[in-house]
Enzyme design. Structure first.
Site, mmCIF file in Angstrom:
data_model
loop_
_atom_site.group_PDB
_atom_site.id
_atom_site.type_symbol
_atom_site.label_atom_id
_atom_site.label_comp_id
_atom_site.label_asym_id
_atom_site.label_seq_id
_atom_site.Cartn_x
_atom_site.Cartn_y
_atom_site.Cartn_z
ATOM 1 N N HIS A 76 0.838 -1.202 0.000
ATOM 2 C CA HIS A 76 0.000 0.000 0.000
ATOM 3 C C HIS A 76 0.872 1.250 0.000
ATOM 4 C CE1 HIS A 76 -3.906 -1.928 1.775
ATOM 5 N NE2 HIS A 76 -3.478 -2.531 0.695
ATOM 6 N N TYR A 206 -8.755 5.230 8.004
ATOM 7 C CA TYR A 206 -8.761 5.632 9.411
ATOM 8 C C TYR A 206 -9.829 6.708 9.541
ATOM 9 C CZ TYR A 206 -4.241 3.353 10.223
ATOM 10 O OH TYR A 206 -3.226 2.431 10.351
ATOM 11 N N PRO A 297 -2.733 0.321 19.275
ATOM 12 C CA PRO A 297 -2.548 -0.200 17.924
ATOM 13 C C PRO A 297 -2.624 0.840 16.796
ATOM 14 C CG PRO A 297 -4.662 -0.923 18.837
ATOM 15 C CD PRO A 297 -3.908 -0.280 19.952
ATOM 16 N N LYS A 301 2.404 -0.003 15.121
ATOM 17 C CA LYS A 301 3.843 -0.015 15.407
ATOM 18 C C LYS A 301 4.344 -1.214 16.199
ATOM 19 C CE LYS A 301 4.894 3.474 13.138
ATOM 20 N NZ LYS A 301 5.400 3.088 11.838
ATOM 21 N N TYR A 389 4.685 6.706 9.815
ATOM 22 C CA TYR A 389 3.857 5.524 9.505
ATOM 23 C C TYR A 389 4.668 4.475 8.741
ATOM 24 C CZ TYR A 389 -0.556 3.143 8.359
ATOM 25 O OH TYR A 389 -1.586 2.242 8.259
#
Ligand code: FAD
Ligand code: DHB
Length: 399
Positions: A76, A206, A297, A301, A389
């Site tokens: 992704h 998200y 979560p 990570k 990220y």
């Protein structure tokens, strides 16, 4: 009767951290034993993480564990951030000069690692009990356990790695007063489901909704994984499958986009906490992964940190045990903790920005929305999210 033996590194825990450490040490010619109190089937089925940073993927490839991940993993190049009923795309490749992440489930990494270790003739003792670590103030720490057949073992080691997760025994075996803890509990939990339905999205969504956070992620082109923010003390029996899908649709759907539903094969509620124990070492006992630190979560990570810790630790143990150089082992805790604190901040920030805090007020909600608008409108802010990220600290391993 106690059976005595000797190895170089005793590893407690056959999660991703313990298994990868055993693999990396073997690549450097160092012997280890892994002891695990659950069964192999349980370790291979435990539903947890699914998202790998670019550096984690590159590491797994370099150490010969990339074959199935490359065939089945889903690459992704960004995520969607959704709030106030609108969905916005963040393009990580553009923001970070080409970086990406990969969806490949922790269950699959654990299966790949167990298979690789057993094929190489390694010792993994599943279903052990009464694990203890002792003689920690010497250069020959001892690992004790009872194997699945009931035989007690005592293994003398040059070093012990506590890769036994948050509820393991190694952290509490450090001398009293040595370990300092910094922690936060969050006033909400995640309800996670695994569903037999193709993902409704190409990249993760998200979503900050006024009724709570939701995340649409996936495992394969046929299997979706979704999470819902629920109250901290929520019980899973209150959530029928119909209620879960209705709430997911309510939070995630936007005009012109529908969430496909399907059979739910698993559902569970997990608490959210940040926890960092330091130092991560006492003499020849080293902690790695969830044994030393937990992140909420959001931002994915935990698994990446666990694998990064043992990469640093494998190098440190190689220097210590093969070259007699103690420098990298002495630096292990500080080196790991700088990565851990970056991820701890990032996970706390993502969590705080995206969840509805039941103790907060209008002021708190407006700050969250302002921050979200800033992230989608400022290249600098979007880059901050993207570089954290996809993995801020590089991982290195020489083949
Ligand atoms: P663990 O996986 O906990 O392994 C420790 C092992 O030690 C276990 O097998 C345990 O049985 C064993 N053990 C414990 N005590 C003993 C003992 N006394 N003797 C012998 N063995 C013992 N992270 C991400 O990076 N990305 C994500 O997308 C993500 N999503 C998550 C979603 C959820 C719902 C949860 C709960 C976690 C998620 N995480 C994620 C976190 C990630 O799963 C963990 O950080 C990771 O499992 C840590 O690996 P570990 O090897 O350190 O610990
Ligand atoms: C997943 C979990 C996360 O917490 C996250 O931020 C992204 C993905 C997952 O389980 O796939």
């Amino acid at each position: 009767m106690t059976v005595t033996s000797r190895t170089q590194v005793g590893i407690v825990g056959a999660g991703p951290a313990g298994l990868l450490l055993s693999h990396l040490l073997a690549l450097r010619g160092i012997d280890s034993i892994v002891v695990e109190n659950r069964s192999r089937a349980y370790c291979e089925a435990r539903q947890r993480a699914g998202l790998l940073e670019a550096g984690t993927v590159e590491l797994l490839r370099t150490v010969g564990l990339g074959e199935r991940m490359d065939a089945e993993g889903l690459e992704h190049g960004g995520i969607y951030l959704q709030f106030q009923g609108e969905r916005h795309h963040l393009d990580f490749r553009d923001l970070t000069g080409g970086r990406w992440v990969t969806i490949y489930a922790q269950t699959e990494i654990v299966k790949d690692l167990i298979q690789a270790r057993l094929a190489a003739g390694a010792t993994i003792e599943f279903e052990v009990s009464d694990t203890e670590v002792g003689e920690l103030d010497t250069e020959r720490p001892v690992l004790r356990f009872t194997d699945a057949r009931g035989t007690r073992h005592e293994v003398t080691c040059d070093a012990i790695a506590g890769c036994d997760g948050f509820h393991g025994i190694c952290r509490d075996s450090m001398p009293p007063g040595l370990v300092q803890v910094a922690e936060r509990e969050y006033p909400y939990s995640w309800l996670g489901i695994l569903a037999s339905v193709p993902p409704s999205t190409d990249e993760l969504i998200y979503c900050r909704h006024e009724d709570g956070f939701a995340l649409h992620t996936m495992r394969t082109p046929q299997v979706s994984r979704l999470y819902l923010q629920v109250p901290a003390d929520e019980v899973i029996d209150h959530w029928s499958d119909d209620r879960i899908w209705a709430e997911l649709k309510h939070r995630l759907e936007v005009p012109g986009w529908e969430l496909k539903d399907g059979h739910i094969s698993e559902k569970a509620i997990s608490p959210m906490r940040s926890f960092v124990a330091s130092p991560m070492r006492y003499r020849r006992l080293f902690l790695a992964g969830d044994a030393a630190h937990i992140v909420p979560p959001t931002g994915a990570k935990g698994l990446n940190l666990a694998l990064a810790d043992v990469t640093v630790l494998a190098k440190a143990l190689t220097s210590l045990l093969k070259d007699g150089q103690a420098g990298p082992a002495d630096a292990y805790s500080d080196t790991s903790l700088s990565r851990v604190w970056r991820a701890t901040h990032f996970s706390w920030w993502m969590t705080s920005m995206l969840h509805v805090d039941p103790q907060s007020d209008r002021f708190g909600a407006e700050l969250q929305l302002s921050q979200l608008r800033y992230v989608i409108s400022s290249r600098a802010a979007a880059t901050t999210l993207a570089e954290n990220y996809t993995g801020y600290f590089p991982l290195t391993w020489k083949a």
